[in-house]
Design an enzyme around this catalytic site. Structure first.
Site, PDB file in Angstrom:
ATOM      1  N   PRO A   2       3.698 -11.144  -1.811  1.00  0.00           N
ATOM      2  CA  PRO A   2       3.119 -12.863  -2.529  1.00  0.00           C
ATOM      3  C   PRO A   2       1.842 -12.494  -1.328  1.00  0.00           C
ATOM      4  CG  PRO A   2       5.510 -12.795  -1.321  1.00  0.00           C
ATOM      5  CD  PRO A   2       5.244 -11.704  -1.549  1.00  0.00           C
ATOM      6  N   GLU A   3       0.035 -13.535  -2.070  1.00  0.00           N
ATOM      7  CA  GLU A   3      -0.955 -12.999  -1.470  1.00  0.00           C
ATOM      8  C   GLU A   3      -1.236 -13.873  -0.204  1.00  0.00           C
ATOM      9  OE1 GLU A   3      -3.608 -10.701  -4.336  1.00  0.00           O
ATOM     10  OE2 GLU A   3      -1.541  -9.951  -5.149  1.00  0.00           O
ATOM     11  N   LYS A  51      -1.219 -12.483   5.231  1.00  0.00           N
ATOM     12  CA  LYS A  51      -0.190 -12.690   4.147  1.00  0.00           C
ATOM     13  C   LYS A  51       0.925 -12.457   5.534  1.00  0.00           C
ATOM     14  CE  LYS A  51      -1.378  -8.936   0.958  1.00  0.00           C
ATOM     15  NZ  LYS A  51      -1.209  -8.012   0.296  1.00  0.00           N
ATOM     16  N   ASN A 165      -2.657  -6.675  -4.920  1.00  0.00           N
ATOM     17  CA  ASN A 165      -2.649  -5.639  -5.748  1.00  0.00           C
ATOM     18  C   ASN A 165      -3.221  -7.201  -6.631  1.00  0.00           C
ATOM     19  OD1 ASN A 165      -2.616  -3.188  -6.980  1.00  0.00           O
ATOM     20  ND2 ASN A 165      -1.256  -3.697  -8.005  1.00  0.00           N
ATOM     21  N   ARG A 272       0.628   2.106  -6.451  1.00  0.00           N
ATOM     22  CA  ARG A 272       0.854   0.950  -7.095  1.00  0.00           C
ATOM     23  C   ARG A 272       0.416   0.353  -8.447  1.00  0.00           C
ATOM     24  NH1 ARG A 272      -1.196  -0.187  -1.684  1.00  0.00           N
ATOM     25  NH2 ARG A 272      -0.258  -1.366  -0.760  1.00  0.00           N
TER      26      ARG A 272
END
Length: 286
Positions: A2-3, A51, A165, A272
């Site tokens: 989650p961003e 975050k 990401n 990533r």
């Protein structure tokens, strides 16, 4: 993971359910704080910092949590079954007379003094969704390591916080540079534009149930003409692209770019999956 926009929404749900009410149940299922009991204390507020989630309760205490990849907070009515995973994945339960908040698979859960919150979040850079947002400070921190790839620099929460990401890939696409281009090699003004776009995108998605970045660019104008394969040298204008996707590049490997039609590529960047368009973005690639 989650961003920043998703974590802000989680904080808002928890704040609405818990703030201003005394806890009737407190259950922290991590060894270090298993004996801590917040029952009877009133929740003052729930705040997002990048975050991170900070649940402040009276008595000068803060419950700090971080969702990372798999964590989640769910809010239930008193008689509602808990749905978020099996019981052994529950790490925290906070309940009052009207709501129960259940934290599943929380990799970070600690109870600390509110006066010592800086131990948990003091290292973070300015937050585009927070009252401390300072684009000038974010610019200075990004420029402090000009040799660093811009994708890595955007993910470093010490530079600016809340970017993950997905946003890394989308921001680089909108800036028309690859995530492997060193910060110091960005064309004039591009880094400032990246910071502006960061704030714009996070604010645009702070209340959206499904994140979208295609709102950030005008795709109604036709792309540049491309040579017609059947008639070399003669340009053939493509029709305007209709936006039917929420994201430009993330998760769209081998699918056509919404802007130029080139297949989107993907590669690893520091563990990533990273996505970019070879037609729209300039700079080194993997």
């Amino acid at each position: 993971m989650p961003e920043g926009d998703t974590v802000l929404q989680t904080a808002a749900r928890l704040h609405q359910a818990l703030a201003g009410r005394a806890l009737t149940r407190s259950d922290l299922r991590v060894p270090r704080f298993a004996t801590a009991d917040l029952t009877g204390r009133t929740v003052l507020d729930v705040t997002a910092r990048g975050k991170h989630l900070l649940t402040r309760v009276e008595g000068g205490l803060t419950l700090h949590s971080h969702l990372r990849m798999d964590g989640a907070w769910r809010v239930f009515a008193p008689d509602e079954p808990w749905r978020g995973g099996p019981g052994h994945q529950i790490r925290a339960v906070l309940a009052n007379a009207e709501h129960t908040a259940v934290g599943y698979r929380l990799p970070v859960l600690e109870l600390l003094r509110t006066s010592e919150e800086s131990r948990a979040v003091g290292h973070l850079g300015p937050d585009p969704l927070g009252p401390d947002w300072d684009p000038g400070l974010a610019l200075d921190r990004l420029l402090a390591a000009p040799e660093r790839p811009v994708g890595d620099a955007l993910l470093d929460q010490r530079n600016l916080t809340g970017i993950g990401n997905v946003y890394k890939c989308e921001l680089c696409f909108l800036a028309r540079v690859t995530p492997w281009l060193p910060v110091g090699a960005l064309p004039d003004g591009v880094l400032t534009r990246l910071i502006t776009l960061t704030e714009r995108l996070l604010h645009a998605n702070r209340d959206r149930p499904a994140r979208t970045t295609t709102i950030a660019s005008d795709l109604r104008a036709p792309p540049s003409p491309a040579p017609d394969a059947a008639a070399p040298g003669r340009p053939r204008a493509r029709p305007p692209v209709r936006v039917q996707e929420r994201l430009f590049v993330y998760g769209r490997a081998r699918r056509p770019c919404l802007r130029c039609g080139t297949p989107i590529r993907s590669a690893d960047q520091d563990g990533r999956p990273t996505y970019w368009c070879p037609g729209c973005q300039s700079g080194p690639t993997r």
